[in-house]
Design a protein around this motif. Structure first.
Motif, short mmCIF file in Angstrom:
data_model
loop_
_atom_site.label_atom_id
_atom_site.label_comp_id
_atom_site.label_asym_id
_atom_site.label_seq_id
_atom_site.Cartn_x
_atom_site.Cartn_y
_atom_site.Cartn_z
N PRO A 316 0.73 -1.08 0.13
CA PRO A 316 -0.16 0.03 0.05
C PRO A 316 0.83 1.30 0.01
O PRO A 316 0.22 2.25 -0.70
CB PRO A 316 -0.85 -0.11 1.19
CG PRO A 316 -0.86 -1.66 1.52
CD PRO A 316 0.49 -1.93 1.02
N ALA A 317 1.98 1.23 0.69
CA ALA A 317 2.90 2.41 0.86
C ALA A 317 3.38 2.57 -0.95
O ALA A 317 3.48 3.86 -1.32
CB ALA A 317 3.91 2.21 1.88
N LEU A 318 3.79 1.84 -1.43
CA LEU A 318 4.39 1.82 -2.82
C LEU A 318 3.20 2.30 -3.72
O LEU A 318 3.54 3.33 -4.61
CB LEU A 318 4.93 0.41 -3.28
CG LEU A 318 6.35 0.18 -2.59
CD1 LEU A 318 6.46 -1.26 -3.00
CD2 LEU A 318 7.42 1.06 -2.87
N ARG A 319 2.08 1.78 -3.59
CA ARG A 319 0.94 2.42 -4.55
C ARG A 319 0.66 3.74 -4.30
O ARG A 319 0.68 4.49 -5.17
CB ARG A 319 -0.33 1.40 -4.10
CG ARG A 319 -0.16 0.03 -4.77
CD ARG A 319 -1.51 -0.85 -4.35
NE ARG A 319 -1.40 -2.16 -4.80
CZ ARG A 319 -1.43 -2.57 -5.98
NH1 ARG A 319 -1.49 -1.76 -6.90
NH2 ARG A 319 -1.23 -3.94 -6.30
N ASP A 320 0.77 4.03 -2.80
CA ASP A 320 0.53 5.67 -2.74
C ASP A 320 1.51 6.57 -3.30
O ASP A 320 1.28 7.61 -3.80
CB ASP A 320 0.52 5.62 -1.08
CG ASP A 320 0.39 7.34 -0.54
OD1 ASP A 320 -0.61 7.96 -0.78
OD2 ASP A 320 1.26 7.94 -0.31
N ILE A 321 2.62 5.98 -3.11
CA ILE A 321 4.08 6.73 -3.68
C ILE A 321 4.00 6.97 -5.21
O ILE A 321 3.96 7.89 -5.60
CB ILE A 321 5.27 6.13 -3.11
CG1 ILE A 321 5.41 6.51 -1.67
CG2 ILE A 321 6.43 6.89 -3.99
CD1 ILE A 321 6.49 5.65 -1.00
N TYR A 322 3.54 5.84 -5.71
CA TYR A 322 3.66 5.60 -7.54
C TYR A 322 2.52 6.55 -7.87
O TYR A 322 2.76 7.19 -8.89
CB TYR A 322 3.33 4.26 -7.75
CG TYR A 322 3.63 4.19 -9.30
CD1 TYR A 322 5.01 4.37 -9.72
CD2 TYR A 322 2.80 3.40 -9.78
CE1 TYR A 322 5.18 4.36 -10.94
CE2 TYR A 322 3.11 3.33 -11.15
CZ TYR A 322 4.31 3.65 -11.85
OH TYR A 322 4.45 3.76 -13.28
N ALA A 323 1.30 6.64 -7.29
CA ALA A 323 -0.07 7.31 -7.58
C ALA A 323 0.44 8.63 -7.36
O ALA A 323 -0.03 9.61 -8.26
CB ALA A 323 -1.19 6.79 -6.86
N GLY A 324 0.94 8.98 -6.31
CA GLY A 324 1.15 10.49 -6.18
C GLY A 324 2.42 11.05 -7.21
O GLY A 324 2.57 12.14 -7.77
N ARG A 325 3.48 10.09 -7.45
CA ARG A 325 4.28 10.56 -8.44
C ARG A 325 3.65 10.74 -9.95
O ARG A 325 3.96 11.77 -10.54
CB ARG A 325 5.33 9.51 -8.64
CG ARG A 325 6.59 9.67 -9.29
CD ARG A 325 7.71 8.41 -9.38
NE ARG A 325 8.59 8.69 -10.34
CZ ARG A 325 8.71 8.31 -11.41
NH1 ARG A 325 7.88 7.61 -11.71
NH2 ARG A 325 9.92 8.43 -12.10
N ARG A 326 2.82 9.92 -10.18
CA ARG A 326 2.18 9.76 -11.55
C ARG A 326 1.31 11.10 -11.59
O ARG A 326 1.23 11.82 -12.76
CB ARG A 326 1.49 8.67 -11.95
CG ARG A 326 2.39 7.45 -11.93
CD ARG A 326 1.68 6.13 -12.50
NE ARG A 326 1.11 6.41 -13.78
CZ ARG A 326 0.39 5.42 -14.53
NH1 ARG A 326 0.02 4.40 -14.03
NH2 ARG A 326 0.24 5.65 -15.83
N ALA A 327 0.76 11.43 -10.40
CA ALA A 327 -0.44 12.54 -10.37
C ALA A 327 0.39 13.87 -10.57
O ALA A 327 0.08 14.71 -11.34
CB ALA A 327 -0.94 12.52 -9.28
N GLY A 328 1.62 13.99 -10.18
CA GLY A 328 2.59 14.92 -10.13
C GLY A 328 3.11 15.29 -11.63
O GLY A 328 2.77 16.32 -12.18
N SER A 329 3.35 14.06 -12.19
CA SER A 329 3.84 14.03 -13.53
C SER A 329 2.85 14.67 -14.46
O SER A 329 2.85 15.29 -15.49
CB SER A 329 4.44 12.57 -14.14
OG SER A 329 5.49 12.43 -13.13
N ALA A 330 1.63 14.23 -14.18
CA ALA A 330 0.16 14.42 -14.95
C ALA A 330 0.05 16.15 -14.78
O ALA A 330 -0.28 16.84 -15.95
CB ALA A 330 -0.99 13.68 -14.70
#
Length: 355
Positions: A316-330
């Protein structure tokens, strides 16, 4: 909310910038010490004293990144950047008419030995040997050596911090490229880069390899919990001395890399053996120790004092980080003139990626 004043030494890095943002939002008046763009520079002791005297708290985070080759120049700078900045803060606190009530200083969970048999806690952990451990020993020795009777001191032995930083992003990148398999230790040519501080510089230290089969332990902590632990340590007078900052959900290398692949939706990940890692880390200008040492650390003091980890489990921690990273890129792409990206379109990874 508080209007107290806090001084952060080394606020420009991955953890420092996040802490500065969060503590400012909490209502702290944040002053910084750094090399440039800060309220005081490390080569100006009078300016550091003006910031520290009368502050309610100090946090020391300065230090050259260990994500580099351990050649002589980098070894010297890794040590100097930690010891001298810690000494500068200690000197200012000792000279203060109104010293801060608490001083938190970064340390590292790498201070413990290569451990695959049991977790290393503050009370039962065994310190290791070699360059990385000696860095941590010298860092903490400088931190605890001065007599500062009016200031509570906490050395935060932080595990591998997961967030939108270079180490985590590199692991995600490897997983997406199909080379996100486990890393296996093995024999390699002897070298001097891991030798202990003060040892004979002509004596090869080698690697001291372990047959881990990709099961070397991986202790980690979400950046949210680094911030949470700092908040908790600032407010908890009973916390003092070394304090481990590591999620209860310690994993191992094989499981971590599988979780990375699941998070990014990669179908497979090629394993990497020591003979493959050494040339790769030479090209990347880093060291294989980063992924081959077994780091198994438990946060005995934090849990006993009542801290509850926001992210106790790895995936769950990795999913949160990856989602936030992709949202920032978008968001960045949407803000770029001529971009066809849709805001938020890449914010959420596949909820059921393949194993």
């Amino acid at each position: 909310m508080t209007t107290n004043r806090i001084v952060i030494g080394g606020a420009s890095g991955f953890l420092g910038s996040r802490l500065r943002e969060e503590l400012t939002a909490d209502g702290w008046q944040v002053a910084t010490i750094g090399r440039s763009g800060a309220d005081a520079s490390w080569d100006d002791p009078a300016a550091i004293l003006r910031l520290v005297d009368g502050a309610d708290a100090v946090i020391g985070l300065a230090g050259k990144s260990v994500d580099c080759r351990y050649n002589d120049a980098n070894r010297t700078e890794i040590l100097r950047s930690r010891v001298e900045t810690t000494r500068a803060l200690a000197t200012a606190i000792a000279a203060s008419e109104r010293p801060p009530a608490v001083w938190l200083n970064a340390s590292t969970a790498t201070i413990y030995r290569h451990a695959m048999d049991r977790p290393q806690t503050e009370s039962t952990g065994e310190l290791g040997s070699g360059f990385s451990v000696d860095i941590a020993r010298n860092w903490e020795r400088e931190f605890f050596a001065p007599e500062l009777p009016d200031t509570r001191r906490v050395a935060l032995r932080i595990a591998i911090a997961l967030g939108d930083g270079p180490a985590t992003n590199m692991l995600f990148r490897l997983a997406r490229l199909g080379v996100g398999g486990p890393q296996f230790d093995g024999p390699w040519f002897r070298h001097r880069r891991y030798r202990g501080i003060g040892s004979d510089p002509t004596e090869p230290a080698g690697h001291g390899w372990h047959r881990t089969r990709g099961r070397q332990r991986f202790s980690w902590v979400h950046v949210d919990d680094v911030v949470g632990a700092v908040r908790f340590a600032l407010a908890t007078d009973s916390l003092a001395g070394p304090v481990n900052v590591a999620s209860p959900g310690a994993s191992d290398n094989r499981t971590v890399m599988r979780a990375m692949r699941r998070t990014v939706g990669a179908w497979f990940g090629l394993p990497a053996f020591r003979w493959m890692l050494e040339p790769a880390t030479w090209v990347l200008r880093t060291e294989s120790e980063m992924v081959l040492k077994s780091r198994w650390v438990a946060s005995e003091k934090l849990l006993a004092a009542g801290y509850e980890f926001r992210w106790p489990e790895l995936e769950p921690a990795l999913r949160d980080i990856y989602a936030g990273r992709r949202a920032g890129s978008a968001r960045s792409a949407a803000a770029t003139p001529g971009s066809a990206a849709t805001p938020g379109s890449a914010a959420t990874p596949n909820p059921n990626p393949p194993d």
